[in-house]
Design an enzyme around this catalytic site. Sequence first.
Site, PDB file in Angstrom:
ATOM      1  N   ARG A  83       0.830  -1.210   0.000  1.00 50.39           N
ATOM      2  CA  ARG A  83       0.000   0.000   0.000  1.00 50.39           C
ATOM      3  C   ARG A  83       0.866   1.263   0.000  1.00 50.39           C
ATOM      4  O   ARG A  83       0.990   1.946  -1.008  1.00 50.39           O
ATOM      5  CB  ARG A  83      -0.937  -0.028   1.219  1.00 50.39           C
ATOM      6  CG  ARG A  83      -2.108   0.966   1.134  1.00 50.39           C
ATOM      7  CD  ARG A  83      -1.779   2.366   1.602  1.00 50.39           C
ATOM      8  NE  ARG A  83      -1.346   2.403   2.998  1.00 50.39           N
ATOM      9  CZ  ARG A  83      -0.866   3.503   3.573  1.00 50.39           C
ATOM     10  NH1 ARG A  83      -0.737   4.636   2.869  1.00 50.39           N
ATOM     11  NH2 ARG A  83      -0.453   3.488   4.832  1.00 50.39           N
ATOM     12  N   ASP A  84       1.511   1.551   1.114  1.00 51.48           N
ATOM     13  CA  ASP A  84       2.313   2.763   1.228  1.00 51.48           C
ATOM     14  C   ASP A  84       3.523   2.726   0.305  1.00 51.48           C
ATOM     15  O   ASP A  84       3.956   3.756  -0.222  1.00 51.48           O
ATOM     16  CB  ASP A  84       2.755   2.927   2.682  1.00 51.48           C
ATOM     17  CG  ASP A  84       3.311   4.302   2.978  1.00 51.48           C
ATOM     18  OD1 ASP A  84       3.054   5.231   2.209  1.00 51.48           O
ATOM     19  OD2 ASP A  84       4.023   4.445   3.987  1.00 51.48           O
ATOM     20  N   HIS A 140       6.466   4.537  12.669  1.00 45.35           N
ATOM     21  CA  HIS A 140       6.540   4.505  11.206  1.00 45.35           C
ATOM     22  C   HIS A 140       7.562   5.554  10.781  1.00 45.35           C
ATOM     23  O   HIS A 140       7.268   6.750  10.733  1.00 45.35           O
ATOM     24  CB  HIS A 140       5.155   4.830  10.628  1.00 45.35           C
ATOM     25  CG  HIS A 140       5.059   4.731   9.143  1.00 45.35           C
ATOM     26  ND1 HIS A 140       4.224   3.845   8.506  1.00 45.35           N
ATOM     27  CD2 HIS A 140       5.673   5.418   8.148  1.00 45.35           C
ATOM     28  CE1 HIS A 140       4.322   3.984   7.197  1.00 45.35           C
ATOM     29  NE2 HIS A 140       5.205   4.953   6.958  1.00 45.35           N
ATOM     30  N   HIS A 164      10.589   7.183   8.211  1.00 46.42           N
ATOM     31  CA  HIS A 164      11.194   7.322   6.887  1.00 46.42           C
ATOM     32  C   HIS A 164      12.683   7.585   7.075  1.00 46.42           C
ATOM     33  O   HIS A 164      13.099   8.110   8.112  1.00 46.42           O
ATOM     34  CB  HIS A 164      10.523   8.453   6.103  1.00 46.42           C
ATOM     35  CG  HIS A 164       9.159   8.102   5.598  1.00 46.42           C
ATOM     36  ND1 HIS A 164       8.763   8.328   4.303  1.00 46.42           N
ATOM     37  CD2 HIS A 164       8.093   7.530   6.204  1.00 46.42           C
ATOM     38  CE1 HIS A 164       7.519   7.916   4.136  1.00 46.42           C
ATOM     39  NE2 HIS A 164       7.091   7.430   5.287  1.00 46.42           N
ATOM     40  N   CYS A 215       5.590   9.780   0.079  1.00 44.61           N
ATOM     41  CA  CYS A 215       4.261  10.346   0.310  1.00 44.61           C
ATOM     42  C   CYS A 215       3.931  11.271  -0.841  1.00 44.61           C
ATOM     43  O   CYS A 215       4.663  12.224  -1.107  1.00 44.61           O
ATOM     44  CB  CYS A 215       4.214  11.111   1.632  1.00 44.61           C
ATOM     45  SG  CYS A 215       2.612  11.886   1.936  1.00 44.61           S
ATOM     46  N   ASN A 226      10.266   4.603   2.899  1.00 45.78           N
ATOM     47  CA  ASN A 226      10.061   4.062   4.232  1.00 45.78           C
ATOM     48  C   ASN A 226      11.289   3.285   4.703  1.00 45.78           C
ATOM     49  O   ASN A 226      12.138   2.888   3.900  1.00 45.78           O
ATOM     50  CB  ASN A 226       8.876   3.091   4.207  1.00 45.78           C
ATOM     51  CG  ASN A 226       7.556   3.773   3.958  1.00 45.78           C
ATOM     52  OD1 ASN A 226       7.069   4.510   4.807  1.00 45.78           O
ATOM     53  ND2 ASN A 226       6.975   3.527   2.793  1.00 45.78           N
TER      54      ASN A 226
END
Length: 341
Positions: free
Chosen positions: A30-31, A229, A231, A262, A271
């Site tokens: 997804r991300d 989470h 980065h 993003c 990420n």
Amino acid sequence: MTGGPAEGLPMAFPAEGLPSRVRIHEVGPRDGLQNEPSVVPVEVKAEFVRRLAGAGLRTVEATSFVHPRWVPQLADAEQLFPAVADLADRAGAEAVRLPVLVPNERGLERALALGAREIAVFGSATESFAKANLNRTVDEALAMFEPVVARAKEAGAGVRGYLSMCFGDPWEGSVPVDRVVGVCRRLLDLGCDELSLGDTIGVATPGHVTALLTALNEAGVPTGRLAVHFHDTYGQALANTLAALRHGVTTVDASAGGLGGCPYARSATGNLATEDLVWMLHGLGIDTGVDLGLLTATSVWMAERLGRPSPSRTVRALAPRAADASRDTTAQDSPASHKEQ
């Protein structure tokens, strides 16, 4: 052959004050893929999810039920989720959690209609990012989430709350810790079971991480309901993760191969790579349930389909072995899984 590192590496040296096991919340499908410029075929995405599950990951965020106009890459959610939903029906420890992101009630309806058992909402600690990402103020976004969370809970679904810009914002700069704590408390009050603290542009440092986690505890937020989470914009993701682990956090978000960014924050790079995270955790003697060789082979396989090498340092170091492992499993793949972009 799994394509893993040389036998016995990394050597495990457990450290005091760290958890014995960490749950990795894999966000690659997804991300990781949402900002890809070329649409990845749904068959490849489904194979990606299956390979991640095959490597031992037991939480894989499958997709997002956002309007296709906003994230075209994930417009195939209705096709993808049914193609992997059986993973959640496996017995016992083999079952795979398949959370999906939903932005509003319509997205929730679509997800629940396909049998999703876990959903996530995506908020912001800053007004600038709330406006850029959701076209709403922070208050308006929380008001939008309220019926989503309530309906999800009524349906028996678990709810995760993502909170972006917890450590810095590209428009506003520094973000006060008390502001982040306030929004976190409001998300929990809505009914979220877990909060994921996002370092969306990768500016956090270990001391900042510890300060925020401490402030959340002081505000009544238990560490057991928090995930992190990170980065890796400034190379701090693993250091920040270690700080969170020392504080007692046991759920860490990561993306296979370091995929991601993003679409609404240009300064957000990839990420934290799942392979880099697993290498560190295994070196600390922390159980993840993940086969690093199979995971690396999966990221090499996906990098081939995206037409570029993985940014993960661990993937690059293990790539020759992983490429061999990927070729070894080729005969078992469906023809659709080899479709090139």
